[in-house]
Design a protein around this motif. Structure first.
Motif, PDB file in Angstrom:
ATOM      1  N   PHE A  16       0.866  -1.174   0.000  1.00  0.00           N
ATOM      2  CA  PHE A  16       0.000   0.000   0.000  1.00  0.00           C
ATOM      3  C   PHE A  16       0.901   1.222   0.000  1.00  0.00           C
ATOM      4  CE2 PHE A  16      -2.649  -3.337   1.687  1.00  0.00           C
ATOM      5  CZ  PHE A  16      -3.868  -3.110   1.057  1.00  0.00           C
ATOM      6  N   THR A  17       0.662   2.141  -0.937  1.00  0.00           N
ATOM      7  CA  THR A  17       1.545   3.276  -1.140  1.00  0.00           C
ATOM      8  C   THR A  17       0.758   4.563  -1.334  1.00  0.00           C
ATOM      9  OG1 THR A  17       1.572   3.176  -3.557  1.00  0.00           O
ATOM     10  CG2 THR A  17       3.120   1.741  -2.404  1.00  0.00           C
ATOM     11  N   LYS A  18       1.500   5.635  -1.528  1.00  0.00           N
ATOM     12  CA  LYS A  18       0.966   6.910  -2.017  1.00  0.00           C
ATOM     13  C   LYS A  18       1.878   7.335  -3.164  1.00  0.00           C
ATOM     14  CE  LYS A  18      -1.301   8.784   2.049  1.00  0.00           C
ATOM     15  NZ  LYS A  18      -1.354   9.896   2.981  1.00  0.00           N
ATOM     16  N   SER A  19       1.309   7.942  -4.168  1.00  0.00           N
ATOM     17  CA  SER A  19       2.083   8.286  -5.364  1.00  0.00           C
ATOM     18  C   SER A  19       3.207   9.278  -5.088  1.00  0.00           C
ATOM     19  CB  SER A  19       1.157   8.824  -6.459  1.00  0.00           C
ATOM     20  OG  SER A  19       0.468   9.967  -6.007  1.00  0.00           O
ATOM     21  N   SER A  20       3.077  10.078  -4.047  1.00  0.00           N
ATOM     22  CA  SER A  20       4.095  11.090  -3.743  1.00  0.00           C
ATOM     23  C   SER A  20       5.158  10.609  -2.749  1.00  0.00           C
ATOM     24  CB  SER A  20       3.416  12.340  -3.178  1.00  0.00           C
ATOM     25  OG  SER A  20       2.733  12.014  -1.980  1.00  0.00           O
ATOM     26  N   CYS A  21       5.106   9.354  -2.361  1.00  0.00           N
ATOM     27  CA  CYS A  21       5.994   8.823  -1.315  1.00  0.00           C
ATOM     28  C   CYS A  21       7.234   8.179  -1.933  1.00  0.00           C
ATOM     29  CB  CYS A  21       5.218   7.820  -0.475  1.00  0.00           C
ATOM     30  SG  CYS A  21       6.217   6.892   0.697  1.00  0.00           S
ATOM     31  N   TYR A  22       8.397   8.781  -1.712  1.00  0.00           N
ATOM     32  CA  TYR A  22       9.628   8.230  -2.290  1.00  0.00           C
ATOM     33  C   TYR A  22      10.009   6.892  -1.661  1.00  0.00           C
ATOM     34  CZ  TYR A  22      12.286   9.839   1.777  1.00  0.00           C
ATOM     35  OH  TYR A  22      12.752  10.020   3.043  1.00  0.00           O
ATOM     36  N   MET A  23       9.751   6.690  -0.383  1.00  0.00           N
ATOM     37  CA  MET A  23      10.064   5.402   0.246  1.00  0.00           C
ATOM     38  C   MET A  23       9.159   4.302  -0.311  1.00  0.00           C
ATOM     39  SD  MET A  23      12.741   5.497   2.001  1.00  0.00           S
ATOM     40  CE  MET A  23      12.668   3.863   2.695  1.00  0.00           C
ATOM     41  N   CYS A  24       7.923   4.647  -0.641  1.00  0.00           N
ATOM     42  CA  CYS A  24       7.016   3.678  -1.260  1.00  0.00           C
ATOM     43  C   CYS A  24       7.598   3.214  -2.587  1.00  0.00           C
ATOM     44  CB  CYS A  24       5.642   4.301  -1.492  1.00  0.00           C
ATOM     45  SG  CYS A  24       4.778   4.760   0.018  1.00  0.00           S
ATOM     46  N   HIS A  25       8.076   4.163  -3.362  1.00  0.00           N
ATOM     47  CA  HIS A  25       8.678   3.839  -4.650  1.00  0.00           C
ATOM     48  C   HIS A  25       9.919   2.959  -4.447  1.00  0.00           C
ATOM     49  CE1 HIS A  25      10.009   4.292  -8.779  1.00  0.00           C
ATOM     50  NE2 HIS A  25      11.190   4.635  -8.315  1.00  0.00           N
ATOM     51  N   SER A  26      10.738   3.289  -3.477  1.00  0.00           N
ATOM     52  CA  SER A  26      11.958   2.516  -3.208  1.00  0.00           C
ATOM     53  C   SER A  26      11.649   1.080  -2.792  1.00  0.00           C
ATOM     54  CB  SER A  26      12.786   3.192  -2.117  1.00  0.00           C
ATOM     55  OG  SER A  26      13.192   4.467  -2.535  1.00  0.00           O
ATOM     56  N   ILE A  27      10.664   0.903  -1.934  1.00  0.00           N
ATOM     57  CA  ILE A  27      10.293  -0.444  -1.481  1.00  0.00           C
ATOM     58  C   ILE A  27       9.710  -1.248  -2.643  1.00  0.00           C
ATOM     59  CG2 ILE A  27       8.727  -1.750   0.020  1.00  0.00           C
ATOM     60  CD1 ILE A  27      11.197  -0.517   1.463  1.00  0.00           C
ATOM     61  N   LYS A  79      11.043   0.642   7.119  1.00  0.00           N
ATOM     62  CA  LYS A  79      12.097   0.295   8.076  1.00  0.00           C
ATOM     63  C   LYS A  79      12.137  -1.216   8.313  1.00  0.00           C
ATOM     64  CE  LYS A  79      11.161   0.856  12.295  1.00  0.00           C
ATOM     65  NZ  LYS A  79      10.825   1.189  13.651  1.00  0.00           N
ATOM     66  N   ASP A  80      10.977  -1.809   8.480  1.00  0.00           N
ATOM     67  CA  ASP A  80      10.894  -3.253   8.727  1.00  0.00           C
ATOM     68  C   ASP A  80      11.350  -4.052   7.508  1.00  0.00           C
ATOM     69  OD1 ASP A  80       9.555  -2.865  11.331  1.00  0.00           O
ATOM     70  OD2 ASP A  80       7.902  -2.141  10.087  1.00  0.00           O
ATOM     71  N   VAL A  81      10.905  -3.620   6.325  1.00  0.00           N
ATOM     72  CA  VAL A  81      11.254  -4.330   5.089  1.00  0.00           C
ATOM     73  C   VAL A  81      12.751  -4.251   4.825  1.00  0.00           C
ATOM     74  CG1 VAL A  81      10.932  -4.351   2.581  1.00  0.00           C
ATOM     75  CG2 VAL A  81       8.963  -4.074   4.091  1.00  0.00           C
ATOM     76  N   ILE A  82      13.335  -3.082   5.031  1.00  0.00           N
ATOM     77  CA  ILE A  82      14.774  -2.927   4.813  1.00  0.00           C
ATOM     78  C   ILE A  82      15.556  -3.796   5.795  1.00  0.00           C
ATOM     79  CG2 ILE A  82      16.704  -1.293   4.959  1.00  0.00           C
ATOM     80  CD1 ILE A  82      14.695   0.800   3.762  1.00  0.00           C
ATOM     81  N   SER A  83      15.132  -3.854   7.041  1.00  0.00           N
ATOM     82  CA  SER A  83      15.799  -4.725   8.028  1.00  0.00           C
ATOM     83  C   SER A  83      15.722  -6.182   7.612  1.00  0.00           C
ATOM     84  CB  SER A  83      15.155  -4.561   9.407  1.00  0.00           C
ATOM     85  OG  SER A  83      15.385  -3.280   9.906  1.00  0.00           O
ATOM     86  N   LEU A  84      14.563  -6.610   7.128  1.00  0.00           N
ATOM     87  CA  LEU A  84      14.407  -7.991   6.667  1.00  0.00           C
ATOM     88  C   LEU A  84      15.282  -8.265   5.445  1.00  0.00           C
ATOM     89  CD1 LEU A  84      10.537  -8.307   7.014  1.00  0.00           C
ATOM     90  CD2 LEU A  84      12.249  -9.515   8.383  1.00  0.00           C
ATOM     91  N   HIS A  85      15.404  -7.287   4.573  1.00  0.00           N
ATOM     92  CA  HIS A  85      16.238  -7.452   3.384  1.00  0.00           C
ATOM     93  C   HIS A  85      17.710  -7.571   3.771  1.00  0.00           C
ATOM     94  CE1 HIS A  85      17.684  -7.194  -0.657  1.00  0.00           C
ATOM     95  NE2 HIS A  85      18.271  -6.021  -0.461  1.00  0.00           N
ATOM     96  N   VAL A  86      18.158  -6.734   4.684  1.00  0.00           N
ATOM     97  CA  VAL A  86      19.565  -6.738   5.101  1.00  0.00           C
ATOM     98  C   VAL A  86      19.932  -8.075   5.749  1.00  0.00           C
ATOM     99  CG1 VAL A  86      21.208  -5.689   6.724  1.00  0.00           C
ATOM    100  CG2 VAL A  86      19.785  -4.239   5.277  1.00  0.00           C
ATOM    101  N   ASP A  87      19.040  -8.630   6.553  1.00  0.00           N
ATOM    102  CA  ASP A  87      19.390  -9.903   7.204  1.00  0.00           C
ATOM    103  C   ASP A  87      19.048 -11.133   6.350  1.00  0.00           C
ATOM    104  OD1 ASP A  87      16.717 -10.676   7.646  1.00  0.00           O
ATOM    105  OD2 ASP A  87      16.738 -10.150   9.765  1.00  0.00           O
ATOM    106  N   GLY A  88      18.534 -10.901   5.130  1.00  0.00           N
ATOM    107  CA  GLY A  88      18.293 -12.002   4.203  1.00  0.00           C
ATOM    108  C   GLY A  88      16.949 -12.683   4.315  1.00  0.00           C
TER     109      GLY A  88
END
Length: 102
Positions: A16-27, A79-88
């Motif tokens: 779930f995102t918003k079109s103006s959210c850069y973190m949404c785009h990054s995820i 934040k949660d998704v990036i942490s999960l990505h970093v730890d694999g």
């Protein structure tokens, strides 16, 4: 809340995102780079967007976007998704939900 749960359960990976959210785009881009094709729901372009945003906040997602669901389960925000990505474990979760196959 029912609409969020319904949409979140329709595909292996849902964001779930918003079109103006850069973190949404990054995820979203991270998911594509991992080989997933998530369902992306832009709340600011949905007639029920405000209602869904309140439901996401009640799940503990603050800020409300990006809100990520894998296998119908709420994973968290950027934040949660990036942490999960970093730890694999993000890739493993996507594989378990059959969002990716390698």
């Amino acid at each position: 809340m029912d609409r969020v749960k319904d949409l979140a359960s329709k595909k292996a990976a849902v964001i779930f995102t918003k079109s103006s959210c850069y973190m949404c785009h990054s995820i979203t881009q991270l998911f594509y780079e991992l080989g997933a094709s998530p369902a992306v729901h832009e709340l600011d372009n949905d007639a029920y967007g405000r209602e869904m945003e309140r439901a996401l906040r009640s799940l503990g997602c603050n800020p409300s976007v990006p809100a990520v669901f894998i296998g119908g389960k709420f994973v968290g925000s950027s934040k949660d998704v990036i942490s999960l990505h970093v730890d694999g474990s993000l890739k493993q979760m996507l594989m378990a939900a059959k969002a990716i196959w390698f």
